[in-house]
Design a protein around this motif. Structure first.
Motif, mmCIF file in Angstrom:
data_model
loop_
_atom_site.group_PDB
_atom_site.id
_atom_site.type_symbol
_atom_site.label_atom_id
_atom_site.label_comp_id
_atom_site.label_asym_id
_atom_site.label_seq_id
_atom_site.Cartn_x
_atom_site.Cartn_y
_atom_site.Cartn_z
ATOM 1 N N TYR A 157 0.862 -1.180 0.000
ATOM 2 C CA TYR A 157 0.000 0.000 0.000
ATOM 3 C C TYR A 157 0.897 1.227 0.000
ATOM 4 O O TYR A 157 1.679 1.435 0.923
ATOM 5 C CB TYR A 157 -0.894 0.018 1.238
ATOM 6 C CG TYR A 157 -2.054 0.997 1.137
ATOM 7 C CD1 TYR A 157 -3.339 0.549 0.877
ATOM 8 C CD2 TYR A 157 -1.847 2.365 1.288
ATOM 9 C CE1 TYR A 157 -4.409 1.446 0.779
ATOM 10 C CE2 TYR A 157 -2.897 3.257 1.193
ATOM 11 C CZ TYR A 157 -4.172 2.802 0.934
ATOM 12 O OH TYR A 157 -5.212 3.687 0.827
ATOM 13 N N GLY A 158 0.786 2.039 -1.059
ATOM 14 C CA GLY A 158 1.612 3.229 -1.189
ATOM 15 C C GLY A 158 0.814 4.499 -0.971
ATOM 16 O O GLY A 158 -0.329 4.626 -1.439
ATOM 17 N N TYR A 159 1.410 5.455 -0.241
ATOM 18 C CA TYR A 159 0.779 6.742 0.062
ATOM 19 C C TYR A 159 1.498 7.842 -0.723
ATOM 20 O O TYR A 159 2.712 7.996 -0.597
ATOM 21 C CB TYR A 159 0.875 7.050 1.562
ATOM 22 C CG TYR A 159 0.309 5.986 2.465
ATOM 23 C CD1 TYR A 159 -0.997 6.067 2.927
ATOM 24 C CD2 TYR A 159 1.080 4.902 2.863
ATOM 25 C CE1 TYR A 159 -1.532 5.093 3.767
ATOM 26 C CE2 TYR A 159 0.561 3.928 3.701
ATOM 27 C CZ TYR A 159 -0.732 4.021 4.143
ATOM 28 O OH TYR A 159 -1.245 3.062 4.976
ATOM 29 N N HIS A 160 0.746 8.622 -1.490
ATOM 30 C CA HIS A 160 1.342 9.650 -2.333
ATOM 31 C C HIS A 160 0.547 10.950 -2.192
ATOM 32 O O HIS A 160 -0.633 11.000 -2.568
ATOM 33 C CB HIS A 160 1.351 9.221 -3.804
ATOM 34 C CG HIS A 160 1.738 7.785 -3.997
ATOM 35 N ND1 HIS A 160 2.991 7.319 -3.724
ATOM 36 C CD2 HIS A 160 1.010 6.717 -4.407
ATOM 37 C CE1 HIS A 160 3.029 6.022 -3.968
ATOM 38 N NE2 HIS A 160 1.844 5.632 -4.377
ATOM 39 N N TYR A 161 1.167 11.958 -1.647
ATOM 40 C CA TYR A 161 0.504 13.254 -1.520
ATOM 41 C C TYR A 161 1.575 14.315 -1.278
ATOM 42 O O TYR A 161 2.755 14.003 -1.077
ATOM 43 C CB TYR A 161 -0.522 13.244 -0.383
ATOM 44 C CG TYR A 161 0.031 12.861 0.964
ATOM 45 C CD1 TYR A 161 0.584 13.807 1.832
ATOM 46 C CD2 TYR A 161 -0.005 11.534 1.392
ATOM 47 C CE1 TYR A 161 1.094 13.449 3.066
ATOM 48 C CE2 TYR A 161 0.497 11.169 2.634
ATOM 49 C CZ TYR A 161 1.048 12.121 3.467
ATOM 50 O OH TYR A 161 1.550 11.770 4.684
ATOM 51 N N GLN A 162 1.167 15.577 -1.302
ATOM 52 C CA GLN A 162 2.086 16.676 -1.056
ATOM 53 C C GLN A 162 1.641 17.476 0.157
ATOM 54 O O GLN A 162 0.444 17.625 0.420
ATOM 55 C CB GLN A 162 2.195 17.595 -2.280
ATOM 56 C CG GLN A 162 2.950 16.980 -3.444
ATOM 57 C CD GLN A 162 3.217 17.972 -4.570
ATOM 58 O OE1 GLN A 162 2.640 19.055 -4.608
ATOM 59 N NE2 GLN A 162 4.098 17.609 -5.484
ATOM 60 N N VAL A 163 2.650 17.977 0.889
ATOM 61 C CA VAL A 163 2.418 18.880 2.017
ATOM 62 C C VAL A 163 3.356 20.075 1.855
ATOM 63 O O VAL A 163 4.259 20.074 1.010
ATOM 64 C CB VAL A 163 2.677 18.185 3.369
ATOM 65 C CG1 VAL A 163 1.653 17.090 3.619
ATOM 66 C CG2 VAL A 163 4.097 17.615 3.424
#
Length: 863
Positions: free
Chosen positions: A414-420
């Motif tokens: 399970y991969g998590y991809h987002y920007q902060v």
């Protein structure tokens, strides 16, 4: 480096349980008769490699060579004297190295650690910055070129790199090391092994810290590594091993290639030569007290703890069952910039030294009173994951000649991809409009990339209200089964094997509003799983003509599932309508010669790769100029479909030991790597917005690639390499060594803008030669178990200026849109006519220069 020893059956993938390392090293020297099949077959979840047995091309590097020669180089660089291997430092940041084997890059090279595949399950990538601790704990490193003989359904198109770590049952003892080098390089480490107790317990521990800067401007870094192994062998039937290792780190980067013109323009000496250390991805900010502090736009931070539990069960004298269960919780990401202030991006704020002027950026952001007008910030792109897997292998010895094995390789990812937001650059906040499920909102929380995560189970994801630009997850289910049949006698060894696998991909997009129309289809937050079936079939045979000569052959076919970004292209929820498996076929012939003083191997091979899908990161010209007259570019990517590549070549490597005081080694490899037929491509910026291809009215176009030389997507590809090395042992315990390396026919990476019309060709970069030298000395003490080792290395002794990688294909006969002074090239003069040429290539090309002269030294105490 040792010669290309032949390794039996599964030598391509040393998927070794830590318990098997010590045992394998013991049996390698003791097999003489037909019963050697016992030592040839799989041990644990790996195979014990034997010379003149395995019909594949293998090279081996031992821990002593890594310790002596690696120094402050990147770990893959130790393989640069292996045929058809090309490793570079990429942008020069710590751990940002790139590697190719037989013209194929790391995403298509299987990288494994003690039986666990480490290629990213979504995209196949391997980030060596996540594995910097391997140089401390690796006991053996093996490279197999070609499809290899691994039973697993892995992406070994170009080859396989195998890291075999320290075993818990190593002999009792420890070592303390201190290393220093150029640019404030400092490394300290401590390791200790308890040895095996009478009750069967054993353990091994290592801790290290490395910090400093690389030779590139503003590439500071800090890295730690830890390793712990615990073993228990209650009897001869059972061997249980546990291991945990990680290398949490942060490092500043030089992420995108600059033009040769800018390397020359921003040389402080102003002498018309390129400033190899130049890095455009950082700048200064002046504080209230007048102090100037450096700010990096591009940086990376990551911690990837890996835990493994190995159980080897000897069911009977003829049957064994081996199981490896593992997990990896990777946490981290990379920084860059996003947004615009006053209609300007970060590349519009450049000072006279070619760095970002953060004083102007902060002033512009602080003047913004209405955040809907836009601010310019540093963002962090998170790429975290949870990964669980199990490998099981049952093997049975039928008789002295025949044996078989069957097993399964199952994984969940399970991969998590987002920007902060990483730094607001003086703004009061950043207005995010990308989440279509809610109204635009202001984000003011920031995340510091220098805060390392030590918790192997932790690393919480950021809350949704802190996420910007995009937020999507990827799920991958992997099920596979494999089998192998082997035959061996004194003359012949042969194997046939096959595997089947199912990969199921699901994409989850938190920013997509249910009912959204994408490419004419209504989509939701979560897609269904897309199941893709793949398989491979391989076989090979080795024949020992006599004690000196042997020949071998192998061939295979691989129906390989594409990566996730090919299943759901353009970062959307719509399934690729032209989705198809990639087809790889390969064959290889080899010859080996052995004598008391001279050993040699020769290989010839051909690999054809059809229906390849490629995602290529690029910089796109926006048609604007900054304050210094330079073209403004934006980072993005291109998606290319329907690629066919044909890779052919010949390899030689050998060693010669005329006396016990002198060892000579050499290698030569020459390839012919070309595209076959044309392909189609589409271009997007980093925020997934389409970018119009010059000369077209859309972001999609035909790419005319037929007969074009293959260049890499992340690094360049050479098609001719050679090296000669010598080790002199003038007195006991003193070793002096040197290596000369030649690299030629280096082709730059594919630039989509140069192949939208017929007649394009890959850019050939200048040839180069490099010389490395080093020495080590063992100082023995009265206690035979205690001694000091002192070593030193100098890399690129002659301080050769060379281009290691290229990302564009501009020819000297092309005309730049603007002159070096920023004015328009109204007369359409070519680079050649303008004199904008460096070593035969146009100065508008984006390149990485290789490292100048660097050095390292170390002292270690063994006890």
């Amino acid at each position: 480096m040792k010669i290309n020893f032949r390794r039996p059956m599964l030598a391509a993938v040393i998927t070794l349980s830590t318990a098997s390392v010590y045992y394998g090293q013991q049996v390698q020297d003791s097999v003489k008769n037909s019963k050697e099949i016992e030592e040839v077959i799989l041990k644990g979840v790996t195979d014990i490699a034997k010379d003149r047995k395995t019909p594949v091309a293998v090279s081996t590097v031992k821990a002593t060579q890594i310790s002596e020669r690696l120094g402050n180089q990147e770990l893959p660089e130790i393989l640069n004297t292996t045929p058809s291997v090309y490793a570079t430092q990429g942008g020069g940041g710590f751990g940002d190295s790139q590697i190719s084997i037989r013209g194929f890059e790391s995403r298509n090279i299987a990288v494994m650690v003690n039986g666990m595949p480490v290629n990213d399950m979504e995209g196949g990538t391997v980030y060596f910055s996540n594995w910097t601790g391997l140089q401390d704990v690796t006991s053996t490193m093996q490279v197999q070129r070609g499809l290899g003989s691994s039973k697993l359904a892995i992406a070994s198109v170009g080859g396989t790199i195998n890291f075999i770590t320290r075993a818990s049952d190593m002999k009792q003892g420890g070592v303390i090391r201190l290393g220093v080098g150029n640019n404030d390089y400092l490394k300290t480490s401590f390791a200790y092994n308890t040895g095996k107790s009478q009750s069967g317990w054993s353990s091994s521990f290592l801790m290290s810290r490395q910090a400093g800067s690389t030779w590139v401007e503003n590439t500071d870094y800090e890295s730690y590594a830890y390793f712990f192994a615990l073993g228990y062998q209650p009897n001869k039937k059972h061997n249980i091993q546990f291991m945990i290792t990680s290398a949490p780190q942060w490092h500043n980067q030089r992420n995108y290639s600059n033009t040769i013109a800018n390397y020359i323009k921003y040389n402080p000496d102003n002498d018309g030569t390129p400033y190899r250390e130049y890095n455009s991805d950082w700048g200064y900010r002046t504080l209230a007290d007048g102090t100037r502090v450096a700010i990096a736009d591009r940086a990376n931070y990551y911690a990837k703890p890996v835990m493994m539990l190995n159980w080897d069960y000897k069911i009977s004298e003829k049957s064994t069952l081996s199981t490896v269960a593992y997990m990896s919780n990777g946490r981290g990401g990379g920084t860059g910039n996003t947004g615009r202030v006053g209609g300007k991006g970060l590349t519009s704020f450049v000072d006279s030294e070619g760095h970002f002027d953060y004083d102007q950026v902060f002033a512009a952001n602080q003047a913004v009173t209405d955040l809907s007008k836009g601010t310019l910030i540093r963002r962090a792109s998170i790429n975290s994951h949870n990964w669980y897997g199990i490998l099981m292998n049952f093997q049975h010895k039928i008789n002295d000649n025949w044996n078989f094995s069957i097993g399964t390789d199952d994984r969940y990812y399970y991969g998590y991809h987002y920007q902060v937001v990483s730094d607001l650059y003086g703004a009061s906040g950043y207005r995010n409009t990308s989440n279509k499920n809610v109204a635009p909102y202001i984000v003011s929380n920031t995340y510091d990339y220098k805060k390392l995560s030590w918790n192997p189970f932790g690393g919480k994801t950021a809350p949704m209200e802190d996420r910007i630009t995009y937020s999507n997850d990827g799920q991958v289910l992997w099920y596979s089964a494999f089998g192998q049949l082997e035959y061996s006698n004194e003359k012949i060894s042969a194997f046939v094997q096959g595997s089947v696998s199912n990969q199921a991909y699901r994409r989850i997009d938190e920013f997509v509003k249910p009912g959204t129309i994408q490419q004419g289809q209504e989509v939701g937050r979560k897609t269904d799983y897309k199941n893709l079936f793949g398989y491979n079939v391989k076989g090979g045979v080795n024949y020992n003509i006599n004690e000196q000569h042997n020949v071998f052959a192998n061939l295979g076919f691989y129906s390989k599932q594409p990566f996730m970004n090919a299943v759901y292209p353009s970062n959307q929820q719509v399934l690729n309508p032209t989705l198809t498996n990639e087809k790889i076929s390969s064959f290889e012939l080899g010859y080996g010669f052995r004598s008391a003083k001279f050993n040699a191997n020769v290989n010839v091979y051909r690999t054809e790769w059809k229906d390849r899908w490629l995602r290529r990161t690029m910089n796109f010209d926006l048609g604007e100029v900054d304050a210094n007259g330079n073209s403004v570019t934006t980072p993005g990517y291109a998606e290319i479909n329907g690629i066919t590549q044909v890779h052919m070549g010949v390899e030689f490597e050998g060693t010669y030991k005329p006396t016990r005081f002198l060892e000579l080694e050499g290698m030569f490899s020459m390839g012919d790597y070309k595209y076959k037929g044309n392909a189609s491509g589409a271009t997007f910026d980093e925020d997934n917005n389409p970018i119009t291809v010059p000369g077209t009215e859309s972001n999609s176009t035909t790419l005319y690639l037929d007969d074009v030389k293959v260049g890499g997507s992340g690094s360049s590809i050479p098609q001719l390499t050679a090296s000669i090395g010598a080790t002199i042992k003038p007195v006991q315990d003193l070793r002096i060594y040197g290596t000369w390396r030649f690299v030629s026919k280096v082709y730059s990476g594919l630039d989509i803008e140069n192949f939208t019309a017929p007649g394009g060709s890959a850019l050939q970069l200048p040839d180069f030669n490099l010389l490395n030298v080093g020495a080590s000395y063992k100082l023995r003490l009265k206690n035979s178990k205690e001694y000091f080792t002192i070593g030193a290395n100098v890399y690129n002794v002659l301080d050769t200026t060379y281009i290691s990688d290229g990302r564009s294909n501009i020819k000297t006969t092309d005309a730049p849109s603007r002159l070096n002074d920023g004015t328009s090239n109204t007369q359409k003069l070519t680079y050649e006519q303008l004199g904008y040429v460096y070593k035969g290539i146009a100065t508008g090309n984006q390149v990485y220069f290789g490292a100048p002269r660097t050095w390292s030294a170390s002292i270690s105490f063994h006890f």
